[in-house]
Design a protein around this motif. Structure first.
Motif, PDB file in Angstrom:
ATOM      1  N   THR A 149       5.432 -59.370  32.455  1.00  0.00           N
ATOM      2  CA  THR A 149       4.676 -60.339  31.666  1.00  0.00           C
ATOM      3  C   THR A 149       5.811 -61.005  30.703  1.00  0.00           C
ATOM      4  OG1 THR A 149       4.230 -58.862  29.866  1.00  0.00           O
ATOM      5  CG2 THR A 149       2.810 -59.118  31.768  1.00  0.00           C
ATOM      6  N   ILE A 150       5.355 -62.013  30.135  1.00  0.00           N
ATOM      7  CA  ILE A 150       5.940 -63.040  29.257  1.00  0.00           C
ATOM      8  C   ILE A 150       5.990 -62.044  27.784  1.00  0.00           C
ATOM      9  CG2 ILE A 150       5.916 -65.041  27.667  1.00  0.00           C
ATOM     10  CD1 ILE A 150       4.812 -66.623  30.019  1.00  0.00           C
ATOM     11  N   THR A 151       4.828 -61.405  27.520  1.00  0.00           N
ATOM     12  CA  THR A 151       4.618 -60.551  26.218  1.00  0.00           C
ATOM     13  C   THR A 151       5.718 -59.450  26.295  1.00  0.00           C
ATOM     14  OG1 THR A 151       2.241 -60.985  26.535  1.00  0.00           O
ATOM     15  CG2 THR A 151       3.390 -59.132  25.037  1.00  0.00           C
ATOM     16  N   HIS A 174       3.768 -69.445  20.189  1.00  0.00           N
ATOM     17  CA  HIS A 174       2.767 -68.595  20.457  1.00  0.00           C
ATOM     18  C   HIS A 174       2.799 -67.078  19.790  1.00  0.00           C
ATOM     19  CE1 HIS A 174       0.542 -66.247  23.463  1.00  0.00           C
ATOM     20  NE2 HIS A 174      -0.112 -67.274  23.564  1.00  0.00           N
ATOM     21  N   THR A 176       2.716 -64.190  20.822  1.00  0.00           N
ATOM     22  CA  THR A 176       3.555 -63.190  21.313  1.00  0.00           C
ATOM     23  C   THR A 176       5.135 -63.235  20.894  1.00  0.00           C
ATOM     24  OG1 THR A 176       3.470 -64.462  23.251  1.00  0.00           O
ATOM     25  CG2 THR A 176       2.106 -62.758  23.466  1.00  0.00           C
ATOM     26  N   ASP A 219       7.914 -73.022  21.504  1.00  0.00           N
ATOM     27  CA  ASP A 219       7.217 -73.003  22.609  1.00  0.00           C
ATOM     28  C   ASP A 219       7.516 -74.278  23.529  1.00  0.00           C
ATOM     29  OD1 ASP A 219       5.467 -70.949  22.037  1.00  0.00           O
ATOM     30  OD2 ASP A 219       3.820 -72.304  22.164  1.00  0.00           O
ATOM     31  N   SER A 223       0.643 -74.305  23.823  1.00  0.00           N
ATOM     32  CA  SER A 223      -0.658 -73.820  24.332  1.00  0.00           C
ATOM     33  C   SER A 223      -1.877 -74.315  23.694  1.00  0.00           C
ATOM     34  CB  SER A 223      -0.529 -72.235  24.203  1.00  0.00           C
ATOM     35  OG  SER A 223      -0.546 -71.833  22.990  1.00  0.00           O
ATOM     36  N   ASP A 248       9.590 -70.507  25.266  1.00  0.00           N
ATOM     37  CA  ASP A 248       8.464 -70.258  26.026  1.00  0.00           C
ATOM     38  C   ASP A 248       7.689 -71.279  26.529  1.00  0.00           C
ATOM     39  OD1 ASP A 248       5.865 -69.368  27.015  1.00  0.00           O
ATOM     40  OD2 ASP A 248       5.575 -68.051  25.278  1.00  0.00           O
ATOM     41  N   ALA A 250       5.416 -71.361  29.096  1.00  0.00           N
ATOM     42  CA  ALA A 250       4.317 -70.779  30.057  1.00  0.00           C
ATOM     43  C   ALA A 250       3.303 -71.917  30.697  1.00  0.00           C
ATOM     44  CB  ALA A 250       3.399 -69.763  29.181  1.00  0.00           C
ATOM     45  N   HIS A 251       2.908 -72.853  29.847  1.00  0.00           N
ATOM     46  CA  HIS A 251       2.187 -73.933  30.112  1.00  0.00           C
ATOM     47  C   HIS A 251       3.015 -75.103  30.853  1.00  0.00           C
ATOM     48  CE1 HIS A 251      -1.542 -72.130  28.568  1.00  0.00           C
ATOM     49  NE2 HIS A 251      -0.633 -71.422  27.678  1.00  0.00           N
ATOM     50  N   SER A 292       1.835 -66.352  35.943  1.00  0.00           N
ATOM     51  CA  SER A 292       0.506 -66.023  35.570  1.00  0.00           C
ATOM     52  C   SER A 292      -0.476 -67.234  35.333  1.00  0.00           C
ATOM     53  CB  SER A 292       0.277 -64.771  34.699  1.00  0.00           C
ATOM     54  OG  SER A 292       0.411 -65.595  33.298  1.00  0.00           O
ATOM     55  N   LYS A 293       0.199 -68.193  35.238  1.00  0.00           N
ATOM     56  CA  LYS A 293      -0.795 -69.636  35.074  1.00  0.00           C
ATOM     57  C   LYS A 293      -0.793 -70.250  36.155  1.00  0.00           C
ATOM     58  CE  LYS A 293      -0.413 -69.110  30.182  1.00  0.00           C
ATOM     59  NZ  LYS A 293      -1.400 -68.061  29.884  1.00  0.00           N
TER      60      LYS A 293
HETATM   61  C1  LIG Z   1       2.737 -69.781  25.519  1.00  0.00           C
HETATM   62  C2  LIG Z   1       2.415 -68.426  25.734  1.00  0.00           C
HETATM   63  N1  LIG Z   1       3.034 -67.109  25.937  1.00  0.00           N
HETATM   64  C3  LIG Z   1       2.966 -66.116  26.537  1.00  0.00           C
HETATM   65  C4  LIG Z   1       1.502 -65.777  26.785  1.00  0.00           C
HETATM   66  C5  LIG Z   1       1.437 -64.531  27.221  1.00  0.00           C
HETATM   67  O1  LIG Z   1       1.731 -64.463  28.685  1.00  0.00           O
HETATM   68  P1  LIG Z   1       1.706 -63.182  29.453  1.00  0.00           P
HETATM   69  O2  LIG Z   1       0.236 -63.016  29.975  1.00  0.00           O
HETATM   70  O3  LIG Z   1       2.690 -63.294  30.725  1.00  0.00           O
HETATM   71  O4  LIG Z   1       2.332 -61.982  28.453  1.00  0.00           O
HETATM   72  C6  LIG Z   1       0.568 -67.041  26.972  1.00  0.00           C
HETATM   73  C7  LIG Z   1      -0.704 -66.724  27.453  1.00  0.00           C
HETATM   74  O5  LIG Z   1      -1.745 -67.202  27.170  1.00  0.00           O
HETATM   75  C8  LIG Z   1       0.927 -68.282  26.407  1.00  0.00           C
HETATM   76  O6  LIG Z   1      -0.080 -69.183  26.308  1.00  0.00           O
END
Ligand SMILES: Cc1ncc(COP(=O)(O)O)c(C=O)c1O
Length: 463
Positions: A149-151, A174, A176, A219, A223, A248, A250-251, A292-293
C-alpha cells in the motif's frame, strides 16, 4: 481524504483539549449514553475514548460515515432498504466491475492459491516482475518497485530517503505522508513545512537549508481539491538544489497522462500520472502511487532508479516483513493494465464528460468548489459547517452517496462533502446528482462561487 492536522490518533492530549473547548463553546453535540461495557479496570482504555466518541457521534449523525453496505449492483449500493448512486468510490476506471478483469481472477487463484504468505524478500511470485515491467513501461521510468500500500511506502521509504537530512513538506500533503514524516523525524530528520503549492516558499526554504539529504514531499492530484501542483517548477527546484521530489499521485495515476495530438480529452493518454501529464521526467523525481483507486486492486508502487530499488529491498521494512498483496489483486492489476492499454482512454473520456457536466452544473448554480483542474474529485464545502448533518441526511434520503468531509476528519472551514466520478457511474446517475445539487442549493447554504474563491485564495496565502 483526511488532512494532517486532524484525526491524529496518537495526539490524544490535543484531541481531549479540543473536546473540552467545543463543550465550552456550546458546539458540543449531545452526550452519548453511558457505555455499558465500561469497567473500573479500564483506566488505560479511557485515554482513547475521546477518539471513539468522535467517531460514534459522526456515525450517529452521518448516515454515510462508517456505513455498512449491504449490496452492490453496478455503481448502485444498498444500505438497509435504500438504494443510492455511489459517488464515493475512487475506482475511477470502473475496473472493479469490468467483466474482463473479474474473469481473469480464477485462473490466477488456480495457479497460485489465494495468498502465498512470503514477504517479497522471502519469495516473490513472478507476477510481481510482470507488473513491475508493465508499469515501468507505462510510466516511462527507469524502474518500479511494488509494495502492498501507499501507506506502507510513506512510512518506510520517506525515513530512508531523508535519513538525518531535511524533509520539505507541503502543508496539505496527504495524512499518510505526514505520518511518514513523523517516523522520519523519529529517526533524526528535520521537517520544514511549506505553504500548499507555493513554489516560491519551497524554493526559499530549500535554498536556505544547509542540511542534506533533501526531500520535497507533495501530493500529485490532491485528494481534496482535485488540483495538481506545478510539477515542472518543483522538479526544477529539486534538480537545482540536489533534492529529491517525492510525489504521491494516488488520484492522478490512471486518470491523467501524457499529452498527445491523438488524445480524446485534455486529461491526456494512457493514464500514466501527473509527471508524464505535465511533460516532466523522473530525474530527481520519485513517483508513488497505487492500484487501489483507478485499478481497484490492493497494490502500490514507486517509480525510481534501479539502484534505489536495490537499497529499499533491504532498507524498507515492508519488502522484508509485510504480508504481500492477495493473488486476486495481482491478477486484477495485470488484467487492469491490459484493459487500460486497450480501452482506458475511452473510459477516461467518459469520466471526463461526466465530470464536466457536474462542474458546469455547479457553475450554473454558483456553487463553489476548489476544483479548478476538471479532474474527477469535486469537493463542495458548506457555508455553515453546522449544516453538515442535515446536508448528509438530505443527500442520503435523495439516494446520493458521497464522501462526507466532517469535522474532525477535515478542518472546520473545509467541512462539506466530496464527489468522485468513475467510469461505472451512468448518465442517469449524473442527472440525478445534478438535480439534487439544484435542490440543495435551494435548501442549504453552500458557498457561492466568486466570493469564496477569493476567500479560499486569500486563505491559502495567509497559511
Ligand atoms: C493521496 C493519498 N495517499 C495515500 C492514500 C492511502 O493509500 P493506501 O490505501 O494505498 O495506503 C490515500 C488514500 O485515500 C490517498 O488519497
Amino acid at each position: 481524504m483526511s488532512t494532517p492536522e486532524h484525526i491524529d490518533a496518537v495526539d490524544l492530549g490535543r484531541r481531549r483539549n479540543d473536546h473540552a473547548r467545543r463543550r465550552e463553546s456550546g458546539l458540543e453535540l449531545p452526550s452519548l449514553p453511558a457505555n455499558p461495557m465500561r469497567r473500573e479496570s479500564d483506566g488505560w482504555l479511557e485515554r482513547w475514548m475521546a477518539t471513539v466518541e468522535d467517531l460514534a457521534r459522526l456515525k450517529a449523525s452521518h448516515p454515510m460515515l462508517d456505513a455498512v453496505i449491504d449490496e452492490q449492483a453496478g455503481r448502485w449500493i444498498r444500505i438497509g432498504d435504500r438504494w443510492l448512486a455511489d459517488f464515493a468510490s475512487c475506482n475511477y476506471l470502473g475496473l472493479d466491475l469490468d467483466q474482463e478483469v473479474i474473469d481473469a481472477v480464477p485462473e490466477y487463484l488456480a495457479r497460485w492459491g489465494t495468498h502465498p504468505s512470503w514477504s517479497r524478500l522471502l519469495g516473490s511470485p513472478v507476477l510481481y516482475e510482470e507488473i513491475e515491467d508493465t508499469t515501468r513501461r507505462l510510466l516511462g521510468s527507469e524502474d518500479v518497485l511494488l509494495l502492498p500500500t501507499i501507506t506502507h511506502i510513506h512510512m518506510s521509504v520517506i525515513p530512508v530517503l531523508v535519513g538525518g537530512g531535511v524533509l520539505f513538506l507541503d502543508d496539505r500533503a496527504h495524512k499518510t505522508i505526514f505520518d511518514g514524516a513523523s517516523v522520519a523525524r523519529g529517526h533524526g530528520a528535520t521537517i520544514q513545512r511549506f505553504r500548499h503549492n507555493d513554489v516560491e516558499h519551497v524554493e526559499q526554504l530549500v535554498k536556505a537549508s544547509t542540511i542534506t539529504p533533501r526531500v520535497i514531499a507533495i501530493d500529485g492530484v490532491n485528494s481534496m481539491t482535485g488540483n495538481a501542483p506545478d510539477m515542472r517548477e518543483l522538479a526544477r527546484i529539486a534538480r537545482e538544489h540536489d533534492a529529491v521530489l517525492y510525489v504521491d499521485d494516488a488520484h492522478g495515476f490512471g486518470v491523467i497522462g501524457e499529452r498527445s495530438p491523438e488524445e480524446l480529452c485534455d486529461w491526456g493518454m494512457r493514464g500514466n500520472g501527473v509527471v508524464r501529464h505535465q511533460g516532466e521526467t523522473y530525474e530527481n523525481v520519485i513517483l508513488v502511487s497505487g492500484f487501489s483507486k483507478a485499478y481497484s486492486s490492493l497494490l502500490s508502487f514507486l517509480a525510481l532508479p534501479t539502484r534505489l530499488k536495490d537499497v529499499l529491498k533491504v532498507a524498507a521494512p515492508p519488502y522484508l516483513y509485510s504480508g504481500p498483496s492477495p493473488v486476486a489483486s495481482l491478477a486484477t492489476t495485470i488484467a487492469g493494465l491490459r484493459v487500460n492499454e486497450a480501452r482506458g482512454d475511452l473510459y477516461r473520456y467518459q469520466v471526463h464528460g461526466m465530470t464536466r457536466r457536474v462542474l458546469e452544473r455547479l457553475h450554473q448554480l454558483d456553487i463553489y468548489t476548489p476544483n479548478e483542474s476538471g479532474y474527477p474529485l469535486i469537493e463542495i464545502p458548506l457555508a455553515h459547517r453546522d449544516d453538515i448533518d442535515v446536508v448528509g441526511r438530505y443527500l442520503f434520503d435523495r439516494g446520493v452517496y458521497v464522501t462526507m468531509a466532517a469535522y474532525p476528519l477535515v478542518p472546520r472551514d473545509e467541512v462539506g462533502f466530496r464527489i468522485q466520478i468513475t467510469a461505472a457511474n451512468t448518465t442517469d446517475q449524473i442527472d440525478r446528482l445534478c438535480e439534487v445539487l439544484g435542490e440543495m442549493n435551494d435548501r442549504f447554504r453552500l458557498q457561492p462561487e466568486q466570493d469564496e474563491r477569493l476567500l479560499f485564495r486569500a486563505r491559502g496565502k495567509e497559511m
